[in-house]
Design a protein around this motif. Structure first.
Motif, PDB file in Angstrom:
ATOM      1  N   ILE A 149       9.293  -0.477   6.693  1.00 25.21           N
ATOM      2  CA  ILE A 149       9.260  -0.431   5.231  1.00 25.21           C
ATOM      3  C   ILE A 149       9.355   1.025   4.792  1.00 25.21           C
ATOM      4  O   ILE A 149       8.590   1.870   5.255  1.00 25.21           O
ATOM      5  CB  ILE A 149       7.961  -1.049   4.678  1.00 25.21           C
ATOM      6  N   VAL A 150      10.299   1.306   3.894  1.00 25.75           N
ATOM      7  CA  VAL A 150      10.443   2.648   3.336  1.00 25.75           C
ATOM      8  C   VAL A 150      10.779   2.538   1.864  1.00 25.75           C
ATOM      9  O   VAL A 150      11.273   1.509   1.398  1.00 25.75           O
ATOM     10  CB  VAL A 150      11.544   3.468   4.047  1.00 25.75           C
ATOM     11  N   GLY A 151      10.518   3.613   1.136  1.00 27.33           N
ATOM     12  CA  GLY A 151      10.935   3.674  -0.252  1.00 27.33           C
ATOM     13  C   GLY A 151      12.343   4.232  -0.356  1.00 27.33           C
ATOM     14  O   GLY A 151      12.788   5.002   0.506  1.00 27.33           O
ATOM     15  N   GLU A 152      13.037   3.860  -1.409  1.00 27.09           N
ATOM     16  CA  GLU A 152      14.394   4.371  -1.643  1.00 27.09           C
ATOM     17  C   GLU A 152      14.395   5.898  -1.687  1.00 27.09           C
ATOM     18  O   GLU A 152      15.357   6.544  -1.260  1.00 27.09           O
ATOM     19  CB  GLU A 152      14.937   3.791  -2.946  1.00 27.09           C
ATOM     20  N   HIS A 153      13.314   6.479  -2.185  1.00 30.60           N
ATOM     21  CA  HIS A 153      13.203   7.934  -2.294  1.00 30.60           C
ATOM     22  C   HIS A 153      12.107   8.459  -1.362  1.00 30.60           C
ATOM     23  O   HIS A 153      11.375   9.389  -1.702  1.00 30.60           O
ATOM     24  CB  HIS A 153      12.913   8.321  -3.740  1.00 30.60           C
ATOM     25  N   ASP A 154      12.029   7.893  -0.199  1.00 28.73           N
ATOM     26  CA  ASP A 154      10.997   8.261   0.775  1.00 28.73           C
ATOM     27  C   ASP A 154      11.200   9.695   1.248  1.00 28.73           C
ATOM     28  O   ASP A 154      12.310  10.225   1.213  1.00 28.73           O
ATOM     29  CB  ASP A 154      11.051   7.306   1.972  1.00 28.73           C
ATOM     30  N   GLN A 198      -4.608  -3.409  -0.409  1.00 32.95           N
ATOM     31  CA  GLN A 198      -4.136  -4.349   0.602  1.00 32.95           C
ATOM     32  C   GLN A 198      -5.263  -5.187   1.206  1.00 32.95           C
ATOM     33  O   GLN A 198      -5.092  -6.388   1.454  1.00 32.95           O
ATOM     34  CB  GLN A 198      -3.434  -3.584   1.742  1.00 32.95           C
ATOM     35  N   ILE A 199      -6.404  -4.567   1.464  1.00 34.16           N
ATOM     36  CA  ILE A 199      -7.457  -5.254   2.219  1.00 34.16           C
ATOM     37  C   ILE A 199      -7.900  -6.557   1.564  1.00 34.16           C
ATOM     38  O   ILE A 199      -7.998  -7.585   2.250  1.00 34.16           O
ATOM     39  CB  ILE A 199      -8.644  -4.308   2.474  1.00 34.16           C
ATOM     40  N   PRO A 200      -8.162  -6.602   0.241  1.00 38.17           N
ATOM     41  CA  PRO A 200      -8.596  -7.877  -0.346  1.00 38.17           C
ATOM     42  C   PRO A 200      -7.545  -8.990  -0.196  1.00 38.17           C
ATOM     43  O   PRO A 200      -7.908 -10.150   0.053  1.00 38.17           O
ATOM     44  CB  PRO A 200      -8.815  -7.526  -1.828  1.00 38.17           C
ATOM     45  N   GLU A 201      -6.266  -8.636  -0.323  1.00 39.22           N
ATOM     46  CA  GLU A 201      -5.209  -9.641  -0.209  1.00 39.22           C
ATOM     47  C   GLU A 201      -4.995 -10.056   1.238  1.00 39.22           C
ATOM     48  O   GLU A 201      -4.937 -11.248   1.560  1.00 39.22           O
ATOM     49  CB  GLU A 201      -3.906  -9.098  -0.805  1.00 39.22           C
ATOM     50  N   PHE A 202      -4.887  -9.097   2.129  1.00 39.99           N
ATOM     51  CA  PHE A 202      -4.640  -9.417   3.539  1.00 39.99           C
ATOM     52  C   PHE A 202      -5.797 -10.204   4.145  1.00 39.99           C
ATOM     53  O   PHE A 202      -5.585 -11.067   5.007  1.00 39.99           O
ATOM     54  CB  PHE A 202      -4.408  -8.137   4.342  1.00 39.99           C
ATOM     55  N   VAL A 237      13.894  -1.804   2.294  1.00 36.42           N
ATOM     56  CA  VAL A 237      13.886  -0.622   1.435  1.00 36.42           C
ATOM     57  C   VAL A 237      13.403  -1.024   0.048  1.00 36.42           C
ATOM     58  O   VAL A 237      13.969  -1.924  -0.578  1.00 36.42           O
ATOM     59  CB  VAL A 237      15.290   0.012   1.343  1.00 36.42           C
ATOM     60  N   PHE A 238      12.364  -0.353  -0.442  1.00 36.02           N
ATOM     61  CA  PHE A 238      11.829  -0.647  -1.772  1.00 36.02           C
ATOM     62  C   PHE A 238      12.575   0.181  -2.811  1.00 36.02           C
ATOM     63  O   PHE A 238      12.475   1.407  -2.825  1.00 36.02           O
ATOM     64  CB  PHE A 238      10.331  -0.313  -1.821  1.00 36.02           C
ATOM     65  N   HIS A 285       7.331   7.439  -0.760  1.00 36.62           N
ATOM     66  CA  HIS A 285       6.629   7.293   0.509  1.00 36.62           C
ATOM     67  C   HIS A 285       5.408   6.382   0.398  1.00 36.62           C
ATOM     68  O   HIS A 285       4.993   5.770   1.376  1.00 36.62           O
ATOM     69  CB  HIS A 285       6.202   8.689   0.985  1.00 36.62           C
ATOM     70  N   PHE A 286       4.848   6.280  -0.815  1.00 38.70           N
ATOM     71  CA  PHE A 286       3.562   5.614  -0.995  1.00 38.70           C
ATOM     72  C   PHE A 286       3.714   4.239  -1.641  1.00 38.70           C
ATOM     73  O   PHE A 286       3.000   3.899  -2.585  1.00 38.70           O
ATOM     74  CB  PHE A 286       2.639   6.514  -1.823  1.00 38.70           C
ATOM     75  N   VAL A 287       4.613   3.432  -1.132  1.00 36.21           N
ATOM     76  CA  VAL A 287       4.907   2.145  -1.763  1.00 36.21           C
ATOM     77  C   VAL A 287       3.726   1.181  -1.676  1.00 36.21           C
ATOM     78  O   VAL A 287       3.552   0.334  -2.561  1.00 36.21           O
ATOM     79  CB  VAL A 287       6.179   1.502  -1.162  1.00 36.21           C
ATOM     80  N   ALA A 288       2.898   1.271  -0.646  1.00 35.45           N
ATOM     81  CA  ALA A 288       1.747   0.366  -0.549  1.00 35.45           C
ATOM     82  C   ALA A 288       0.786   0.582  -1.709  1.00 35.45           C
ATOM     83  O   ALA A 288       0.212  -0.368  -2.249  1.00 35.45           O
ATOM     84  CB  ALA A 288       1.018   0.562   0.777  1.00 35.45           C
ATOM     85  N   ALA A 289       0.615   1.846  -2.105  1.00 34.62           N
ATOM     86  CA  ALA A 289      -0.294   2.163  -3.203  1.00 34.62           C
ATOM     87  C   ALA A 289       0.349   1.943  -4.564  1.00 34.62           C
ATOM     88  O   ALA A 289      -0.320   1.537  -5.512  1.00 34.62           O
ATOM     89  CB  ALA A 289      -0.773   3.607  -3.079  1.00 34.62           C
ATOM     90  N   ARG A 290       1.664   2.182  -4.661  1.00 34.03           N
ATOM     91  CA  ARG A 290       2.325   2.170  -5.967  1.00 34.03           C
ATOM     92  C   ARG A 290       3.075   0.878  -6.263  1.00 34.03           C
ATOM     93  O   ARG A 290       3.374   0.592  -7.421  1.00 34.03           O
ATOM     94  CB  ARG A 290       3.264   3.379  -6.056  1.00 34.03           C
ATOM     95  N   GLN A 291       3.396   0.110  -5.243  1.00 36.31           N
ATOM     96  CA  GLN A 291       4.020  -1.201  -5.436  1.00 36.31           C
ATOM     97  C   GLN A 291       3.271  -2.228  -4.587  1.00 36.31           C
ATOM     98  O   GLN A 291       3.853  -2.900  -3.733  1.00 36.31           O
ATOM     99  CB  GLN A 291       5.500  -1.156  -5.053  1.00 36.31           C
ATOM    100  N   PRO A 292       1.954  -2.357  -4.800  1.00 36.99           N
ATOM    101  CA  PRO A 292       1.143  -3.170  -3.890  1.00 36.99           C
ATOM    102  C   PRO A 292       1.517  -4.642  -3.853  1.00 36.99           C
ATOM    103  O   PRO A 292       1.463  -5.258  -2.780  1.00 36.99           O
ATOM    104  CB  PRO A 292      -0.287  -2.969  -4.404  1.00 36.99           C
ATOM    105  N   ALA A 293       1.871  -5.232  -4.997  1.00 37.63           N
ATOM    106  CA  ALA A 293       2.194  -6.663  -5.009  1.00 37.63           C
ATOM    107  C   ALA A 293       3.392  -6.954  -4.102  1.00 37.63           C
ATOM    108  O   ALA A 293       3.363  -7.873  -3.275  1.00 37.63           O
ATOM    109  CB  ALA A 293       2.467  -7.137  -6.430  1.00 37.63           C
ATOM    110  N   ARG A 294       4.444  -6.155  -4.249  1.00 34.56           N
ATOM    111  CA  ARG A 294       5.622  -6.366  -3.409  1.00 34.56           C
ATOM    112  C   ARG A 294       5.320  -6.021  -1.953  1.00 34.56           C
ATOM    113  O   ARG A 294       5.749  -6.740  -1.045  1.00 34.56           O
ATOM    114  CB  ARG A 294       6.803  -5.527  -3.912  1.00 34.56           C
TER     115      ARG A 294
END
Length: 240
Positions: free
Chosen positions: A187-192, A43-47, A213-214, A219-228
């Motif tokens: 923000i939450v994952g469908e299987h959070d 996230q840091i480089p993009e943000f 809802v992703f 639970h770890f959508v920032a790490a596993r779905q970073p683009a979205r």
């Protein structure tokens, strides 16, 4: 560490580490339990293309010291205020993941004047009702064992205090959320690991909030779905 060098702020008997990257409106990143700011390495480089990103290692995590007062969300909220005051930041966007989301809630309720917009990724209010039992229930015997071992081992005592953040209530009730006036994105994952009912109730209690809802996410959508994740956050902060 993950390409960035920390800076430090003295908070009582502990030094709190933070990473200051980019320019623009401040965006504070708060990691989860037992982690550090490197969780946000995608996230840091993009943000930081759009914002001044300040990623804080919570007390007793990462490169931040534990101090002698134990660990609590109230104390970590004080630490965060000290970091912002030291940097001369009067208002910021706050993004918290998991326990960092709980810290963001505590901070927004304690110091509302500092919060512009709030992003809660996998946060909860009532742990026993909020976290799925298969995740929450096994924590208690581990915490009990660490409490015993912690009487003789500093390392075990530290692990006890970190895990305690996931065991003990942190002084926020559902009815308190009505006092959060900042626009809020959940923000939450469908299987959070957070129960969907808990997320929906949090959103219903915060006056200006919405839920994203992703699909197929955990639970770890920032790490596993970073683009979205990054796109969703930036669009929310930009008011799109």
């Amino acid at each position: 560490m993950f390409g960035y060098e920390p800076e430090f702020v003295g908070c009582g008997d502990a030094r709190i580490a933070y990473f200051d990257v980019g320019r623009g409106k401040p965006l504070i990143l708060l990691h989860g339990n037992g982690e550090d700011s490197s969780y946000f390495k995608a996230q840091i480089p993009e943000f930081s293309r759009f914002y001044r990103v300040i990623a804080v290692d919570s007390r007793g995590h990462g490169q931040s010291e534990r101090g002698s007062q134990g660990l609590s969300f109230a104390l970590m909220a004080q630490d965060l205020k000290a970091v912002l005051d030291t940097l001369g930041i009067e208002k910021a966007f706050i993004l918290g993941f998991s326990d960092g989301g709980n810290l963001a809630i505590k901070f927004a309720l304690t110091y509302p004047q500092y919060v512009d917009k709030l992003i809660l990724n996998g946060a909860n209010v009532e742990m026993f009702r909020g976290i799925k039992p298969r995740i929450q229930l096994p924590l208690y015997p581990v915490y009990g064992l660490l409490s015993v071992l912690g009487k003789r081992s500093g390392k075990a005592a530290h692990k006890r205090d970190v895990l305690g953040l996931m065991v003990h209530p942190y002084g926020v009730k559902m009815e308190d959320l009505a006092r959060i006036t900042a626009p809020t994105l959940l923000i939450v994952g469908e299987h959070d690991l957070i129960r969907e009912k808990q997320t929906r109730e949090i959103a219903a209690r915060i006056p200006d909030s919405r839920v994203e809802v992703f699909r197929d996410g955990d639970h770890f959508v920032a790490a596993r779905q970073p683009a979205r994740f990054n796109r969703t956050v930036i669009e929310f902060l930009m008011g799109r």
